[in-house]
Write a protein that holds these residues in place. Sequence first.
Motif, short mmCIF file in Angstrom:
data_model
loop_
_atom_site.label_atom_id
_atom_site.label_comp_id
_atom_site.label_asym_id
_atom_site.label_seq_id
_atom_site.Cartn_x
_atom_site.Cartn_y
_atom_site.Cartn_z
N LEU A 1 0.87 -1.07 0.11
CA LEU A 1 -0.38 -0.13 -0.16
C LEU A 1 0.81 0.92 -0.33
O LEU A 1 2.48 1.53 0.69
CB LEU A 1 -0.93 -0.27 0.96
CG LEU A 1 -1.82 -1.12 1.44
CD1 LEU A 1 -2.49 -1.11 2.85
CD2 LEU A 1 -2.73 -1.27 0.28
N PHE A 2 0.17 2.04 -0.72
CA PHE A 2 0.70 3.25 -0.28
C PHE A 2 1.25 4.26 0.98
O PHE A 2 2.02 4.95 0.76
CB PHE A 2 0.82 4.88 -1.29
CG PHE A 2 0.40 4.28 -2.83
CD1 PHE A 2 1.60 4.25 -3.18
CD2 PHE A 2 -0.94 4.08 -3.91
CE1 PHE A 2 1.67 4.33 -5.16
CE2 PHE A 2 -0.36 3.71 -5.02
CZ PHE A 2 0.75 3.65 -5.38
N GLY B 1 -2.21 0.46 10.26
CA GLY B 1 -0.82 0.24 10.58
C GLY B 1 -0.62 -0.99 9.98
O GLY B 1 1.21 -1.13 10.49
N LYS B 2 -0.92 -1.37 8.78
CA LYS B 2 0.10 -2.03 7.70
C LYS B 2 0.60 -1.83 6.43
O LYS B 2 -0.91 -0.55 5.94
CB LYS B 2 -0.64 -3.49 8.08
CG LYS B 2 0.28 -3.75 9.29
CD LYS B 2 -1.02 -6.18 8.84
CE LYS B 2 -0.57 -6.53 10.44
NZ LYS B 2 -1.64 -7.99 10.29
N LYS B 3 1.26 -1.24 5.86
CA LYS B 3 1.69 -1.38 4.63
C LYS B 3 2.00 -2.30 3.66
O LYS B 3 1.66 -2.20 2.27
CB LYS B 3 2.58 -0.14 4.94
CG LYS B 3 2.97 1.43 4.81
CD LYS B 3 3.68 2.19 4.22
CE LYS B 3 3.61 2.41 2.79
NZ LYS B 3 5.04 3.48 2.22
N SER C 1 -9.21 0.36 -2.23
CA SER C 1 -9.34 1.24 -3.33
C SER C 1 -7.86 0.96 -4.06
O SER C 1 -6.83 1.02 -3.24
CB SER C 1 -9.48 2.56 -2.77
OG SER C 1 -9.82 3.10 -4.27
N LEU C 2 -8.35 0.78 -5.52
CA LEU C 2 -6.55 0.52 -6.06
C LEU C 2 -6.32 1.58 -5.78
O LEU C 2 -4.88 1.68 -6.55
CB LEU C 2 -7.43 0.07 -8.09
CG LEU C 2 -7.98 -1.19 -7.91
CD1 LEU C 2 -8.87 -1.70 -9.61
CD2 LEU C 2 -7.25 -2.25 -7.42
N LYS D 1 0.80 -2.22 -5.03
CA LYS D 1 1.76 -3.24 -5.93
C LYS D 1 0.45 -4.60 -5.53
O LYS D 1 1.05 -4.58 -4.20
CB LYS D 1 3.02 -3.04 -6.16
CG LYS D 1 3.72 -4.72 -6.71
CD LYS D 1 4.52 -5.18 -7.22
CE LYS D 1 4.88 -5.98 -7.36
NZ LYS D 1 6.54 -6.48 -7.14
N ILE D 2 0.37 -5.08 -6.40
CA ILE D 2 -0.32 -6.43 -6.09
C ILE D 2 -0.32 -6.77 -7.07
O ILE D 2 -0.16 -7.29 -8.29
CB ILE D 2 -2.07 -6.32 -6.67
CG1 ILE D 2 -2.62 -7.56 -6.00
CG2 ILE D 2 -2.43 -5.42 -7.02
CD1 ILE D 2 -4.29 -6.89 -5.41
#
Length: 152
Positions: free
Chosen positions: A104-105, A110-112, A138-139, A144-145
């Motif tokens: 995630l950005f 609490g998690k990226k 949300s995309l 990155k996924i």
Amino acid sequence: MQLKPIEEIRAFLEKIAEPMQIEIVDLEFDKRTETLTVFIETENGVDLDTCEKYHNAIMDPIDELDPTNGAPYTLNVSSPGLDRPFKSARDFERNLGGDVEIKLFAPLKGKKFLEGCLLDYDGNCVTVKTETEELKISLNKIAKINKAIKFD
């Protein structure tokens, strides 16, 4: 160097790929090395023989298309790799029900970094079931996924 539009090149290459049951997943042109790389996928994965077969099939026709408008270039055909990021709706649909890794950005609860099962994709959001909860993300929050790679 003036490159033809990537979508024009993609459409041209897809006409050759479809009868071979090959999917074009991505095209990249590296201006520094003047290299056009075509990333392909098949239902059963991609090996060196598949890359060579498709490369040979497109080598002469793509020169007729002249994607670089007369400038020299190198043509590569490659597997996209196991950990490639999902870019298209087809990538998400192909991986529904499978394990994914998400970067995630900004932190979410609490998690990226998250890992879980991809339950849903609607074009704007993904729903992922982690070990502890189900999340709709949300995309535009996802850096990155990709498919989770697990070694036993």
